[in-house]
Write a protein that holds these residues in place. Structure first.
Motif, PDB file in Angstrom:
ATOM      1  N   LEU A  68     -13.038  65.966  -3.392  1.00 44.25           N
ATOM      2  CA  LEU A  68     -13.615  67.231  -3.193  1.00 44.25           C
ATOM      3  C   LEU A  68     -15.006  67.826  -4.221  1.00 44.25           C
ATOM      4  N   ALA A  69     -15.735  68.598  -3.568  1.00 44.58           N
ATOM      5  CA  ALA A  69     -16.696  69.457  -4.321  1.00 44.58           C
ATOM      6  C   ALA A  69     -16.993  70.844  -4.348  1.00 44.58           C
ATOM      7  N   GLY A  70     -17.086  71.637  -5.213  1.00 45.85           N
ATOM      8  CA  GLY A  70     -17.126  73.117  -4.902  1.00 45.85           C
ATOM      9  C   GLY A  70     -17.195  73.769  -6.333  1.00 45.85           C
ATOM     10  N   GLU A  71     -16.923  75.081  -6.129  1.00 43.73           N
ATOM     11  CA  GLU A  71     -17.050  75.973  -7.318  1.00 43.73           C
ATOM     12  C   GLU A  71     -15.864  76.555  -8.189  1.00 43.73           C
ATOM     13  N   VAL A  72     -15.850  76.468  -9.541  1.00 44.94           N
ATOM     14  CA  VAL A  72     -14.523  76.934  -9.869  1.00 44.94           C
ATOM     15  C   VAL A  72     -14.162  78.371  -9.723  1.00 44.94           C
ATOM     16  N   ALA A  73     -13.331  78.810  -9.162  1.00 46.78           N
ATOM     17  CA  ALA A  73     -12.896  80.079  -8.826  1.00 46.78           C
ATOM     18  C   ALA A  73     -12.057  80.993  -9.721  1.00 46.78           C
ATOM     19  N   ALA A  74     -11.221  80.090 -10.747  1.00 43.42           N
ATOM     20  CA  ALA A  74     -10.510  80.564 -11.611  1.00 43.42           C
ATOM     21  C   ALA A  74      -9.961  79.602 -12.495  1.00 43.42           C
ATOM     22  N   VAL A  75      -9.854  79.964 -13.616  1.00 48.80           N
ATOM     23  CA  VAL A  75      -9.230  78.956 -14.643  1.00 48.80           C
ATOM     24  C   VAL A  75      -8.031  79.284 -15.222  1.00 48.80           C
ATOM     25  N   GLY A  76      -7.154  78.347 -15.459  1.00 44.09           N
ATOM     26  CA  GLY A  76      -5.824  78.641 -16.060  1.00 44.09           C
ATOM     27  C   GLY A  76      -5.762  78.220 -17.510  1.00 44.09           C
ATOM     28  N   ASP A  77      -4.745  78.836 -18.120  1.00 43.09           N
ATOM     29  CA  ASP A  77      -4.478  78.843 -19.603  1.00 43.09           C
ATOM     30  C   ASP A  77      -4.915  77.307 -20.278  1.00 43.09           C
ATOM     31  N   GLY A  78      -5.288  77.151 -21.300  1.00 46.21           N
ATOM     32  CA  GLY A  78      -5.439  75.858 -22.110  1.00 46.21           C
ATOM     33  C   GLY A  78      -6.665  75.186 -21.557  1.00 46.21           C
ATOM     34  N   VAL A  79      -7.371  75.524 -20.642  1.00 49.35           N
ATOM     35  CA  VAL A  79      -8.686  75.140 -19.929  1.00 49.35           C
ATOM     36  C   VAL A  79      -9.880  75.119 -21.035  1.00 49.35           C
TER      37      VAL A  79
END
Length: 328
Positions: A68-79
């Motif tokens: 896939l390709a796309g935009e980051v919508a949310a980030v989890g802990d530890g990223v």
């Protein structure tokens, strides 16, 4: 962002089924990506057939897609190193959905100049082919034979070998009409294995020596034919098995030519191993993509609602390059 999304599910029949499902929440180390385009792989059809079951699947019903390709919508802990809004492409099970979760180590950043459909057509091929070159011990100035080069993976293999400094890249096809495409992406010589003897053609082109490294995407009996096309002390890496998983080899050829033969697949790689493969793309491959020196060959683009037609097109084996879905 709504709480539900559209997704293509496998496991309910011979084709994917469009359903509304919940948008997932990223856990530790994960990204939630808003998918703009997703590419088909042969493994997607194998999963529909039930002949391939990646370990990430936990039930018979699964969200399909791997690339896939796309935009980051949310980030989890530890990223770290990836932020909301960034353009990324990546590899994960569940790519055929409006949103999907990806291990943050399994994405590569997408330059602004790259269309979503092109970006989605890259990550699996780049990771697979670059890793095959690395495993095969490729070094600057060596010659490379790409067997099955008109597949989407093979087309990237040709380009990567040239960008990384191959002295000669020989590519095979079974259709003379596809030779122009192979030359346009950098092949120095195209061998039509439906009409030519592979070993003879390669030895002629290499002054009788054979190539240093073979990347074989076909398998079957053609895999055995690569032995005589490889120089003494050379390496053969089997990447794919489009013509079947069985081949009868001549062990005398293997021994007398002192060949090194390797096999590779991502189906049994751990997340940590795949992370290392993706990280290895950053020094040389990602800049080459940004500069346009490595580019995907996209055969056809289908709307998300036309996924069945996209799968049928892949089944026809007529595609030259990648088949991509666009998501609204």
């Amino acid at each position: 962002m709504t709480n539900t999304m559209r997704a293509l599910l496998g496991g309910a029949g011979p084709d994917w089924e469009m359903r509304d499902v919940e948008v997932p929440t990223p856990g530790s180390g994960q990204l939630l990506v808003r998918v703009r385009a997703a590419a088909l792989n042969r493994a997607d059809l194998y999963m529909l057939q039930g002949t391939y079951n990646p370990r990430a699947r936990t039930s018979d019903l699964f969200t399909a897609g791997l690339e896939l390709a796309g935009e980051v919508a949310a980030v989890g802990d530890g990223v770290s190193g990836v932020t909301v809004g960034e353009r990324v492409s990546g590899v994960t099970l569940g790519a055929f959905a409006s949103y999907t979760l990806v291990d943050h180590r399994h994405v590569i950043k997408v330059p602004e100049s790259l269309e979503w459909t092109d970006a989605a057509a890259l990550p699996v091929g780049l990771a697979t082919e670059h890793d095959a070159l690395v495993q095969g011990g490729f070094t600057f100035g060596q010659s490379v034979l790409v067997v099955g080069a008109t597949s989407s993976m093979g087309l990237l293999a040709v380009q990567l070998a040239k960008v990384l400094g191959a002295s000669q890249v020989i590519a095979t096809t079974t259709s003379d009409s596809k030779a122009g495409t192979l030359k346009s992406v950098g092949a120095d010589l195209v061998v039509d294995t439906s009409a030519e003897n592979l070993a003879e053609a390669v030895r002629t082109a290499t002054s009788g020596a054979g190539v240093d490294l073979v990347l074989d995407h076909v398998g079957g009996q053609l895999f055995a034919d690569t032995f005589l096309a490889t120089r003494i002390g050379g390496t053969v890496v089997n990447v794919g098995r489009l013509a079947g998983a069985e081949s009868t080899v001549d062990l005398d050829q293997l021994a007398f030519r002192r060949l090194r033969v390797l096999g590779t697949t991502f189906g049994v790689r751990t997340p940590d191993e795949l992370a290392d493969v993706c990280a290895a793309l950053v020094p040389d491959v990602v800049p080459a993509v940004a500069e346009g020196r490595v580019r995907p060959v996209v055969d056809r683009v289908f709307a998300f609602d036309d996924a069945k037609a996209a799968a049928d097109h892949m089944r026809s084996n007529q595609a030259v390059g990648k088949i991509v879905l666009t998501l609204p």
